[in-house]
Design a protein around this motif. Structure first.
Motif, PDB file in Angstrom:
ATOM      1  N   VAL A   1      30.006  48.586  -0.360  1.00  0.00           N
ATOM      2  CA  VAL A   1      30.071  49.803   0.448  1.00  0.00           C
ATOM      3  C   VAL A   1      31.501  50.289   0.649  1.00  0.00           C
TER       4      VAL A   1
ATOM      5  N   VAL B   1      22.614  52.741   4.755  1.00  0.00           N
ATOM      6  CA  VAL B   1      23.680  51.748   4.649  1.00  0.00           C
ATOM      7  C   VAL B   1      24.342  51.538   6.004  1.00  0.00           C
ATOM      8  N   ASP B   2      24.535  50.255   6.364  1.00  0.00           N
ATOM      9  CA  ASP B   2      25.185  49.920   7.626  1.00  0.00           C
ATOM     10  C   ASP B   2      26.692  49.781   7.394  1.00  0.00           C
ATOM     11  N   VAL B   3      27.392  50.865   7.617  1.00  0.00           N
ATOM     12  CA  VAL B   3      28.838  50.894   7.401  1.00  0.00           C
ATOM     13  C   VAL B   3      29.563  50.044   8.448  1.00  0.00           C
TER      14      VAL B   3
ATOM     15  N   LYS C   1      33.231  43.128   8.995  1.00  0.00           N
ATOM     16  CA  LYS C   1      33.360  41.938   8.157  1.00  0.00           C
ATOM     17  C   LYS C   1      34.601  42.023   7.264  1.00  0.00           C
ATOM     18  N   LEU C   2      34.827  43.180   6.676  1.00  0.00           N
ATOM     19  CA  LEU C   2      35.946  43.326   5.741  1.00  0.00           C
ATOM     20  C   LEU C   2      37.300  43.351   6.438  1.00  0.00           C
TER      21      LEU C   2
ATOM     22  N   THR D   1      28.739  47.186  10.027  1.00  0.00           N
ATOM     23  CA  THR D   1      28.755  45.755   9.722  1.00  0.00           C
ATOM     24  C   THR D   1      29.717  45.458   8.583  1.00  0.00           C
ATOM     25  N   SER D   2      29.670  46.267   7.564  1.00  0.00           N
ATOM     26  CA  SER D   2      30.559  46.090   6.422  1.00  0.00           C
ATOM     27  C   SER D   2      32.024  46.220   6.846  1.00  0.00           C
ATOM     28  N   LEU D   3      32.326  47.227   7.661  1.00  0.00           N
ATOM     29  CA  LEU D   3      33.704  47.451   8.104  1.00  0.00           C
ATOM     30  C   LEU D   3      34.227  46.280   8.918  1.00  0.00           C
TER      31      LEU D   3
ATOM     32  N   ALA E   1      28.352  54.050   0.167  1.00  0.00           N
ATOM     33  CA  ALA E   1      28.528  54.387   1.587  1.00  0.00           C
ATOM     34  C   ALA E   1      27.860  55.695   1.951  1.00  0.00           C
TER      35      ALA E   1
ATOM     36  N   ASP F   1      33.402  45.064  -0.634  1.00  0.00           N
ATOM     37  CA  ASP F   1      31.994  44.805  -0.904  1.00  0.00           C
ATOM     38  C   ASP F   1      31.425  46.041  -1.593  1.00  0.00           C
TER      39      ASP F   1
ATOM     40  N   CYS G   1      40.724  52.334   4.714  1.00  0.00           N
ATOM     41  CA  CYS G   1      39.347  52.102   4.316  1.00  0.00           C
ATOM     42  C   CYS G   1      38.982  53.114   3.234  1.00  0.00           C
TER      43      CYS G   1
END
Length: 117
Positions: free
Chosen positions: A33, A99-101, A107-108, A103-105, A94, A31, A88
């Protein structure tokens, strides 16, 4: 601190050959981030390696991004799939403060794990 909330050294990817094995795999999700690469391992727990390039800024800023990613993984590892080696790679977004790392982490990692055979 609860035992399952710790982040022991066995859950770190440290060797160049481990990073190369994960990066050469076909399981990838991204994404704005982060970019997450994943490959199955023969262990009962997941391991993570973090890569932050100099494009993100000076060493203080890069280390801050690494700490945020590490903490996000540590806090959510109970809800993530087990038996994965994860690399990662942080993108320049990032480094931004809002930035909400985490949530991104999460999900990915789930998305990349679904692609792994």
């Amino acid at each position: 601190m609860a035992r399952d909330a710790r982040f022991p050294k066995r859950e770190h990817l440290r060797l160049r050959r481990d990073f190369a094995r994960v990066l050469s795999g076909k399981c990838k999700a991204a994404d704005a981030v982060l970019v997450v690469y994943a490959v199955r391992n023969d262990l009962t727990f997941s391991r993570i390696g973090i890569s932050v390039s100099k494009r993100l800024g000076n060493s203080v800023r890069r280390h801050n991004v690494k700490r945020r990613i590490r903490e996000a993984f540590r806090k959510s590892k109970a809800a993530l799939p087990c038996g994965l080696d994860i690399v990662c790679v942080a993108r320049p977004a990032a480094a931004a403060a809002g930035v909400d790392v985490a949530t991104s982490l999460r999900k990915l990692i789930v998305k990349a794990a679904c692609q792994c055979p």
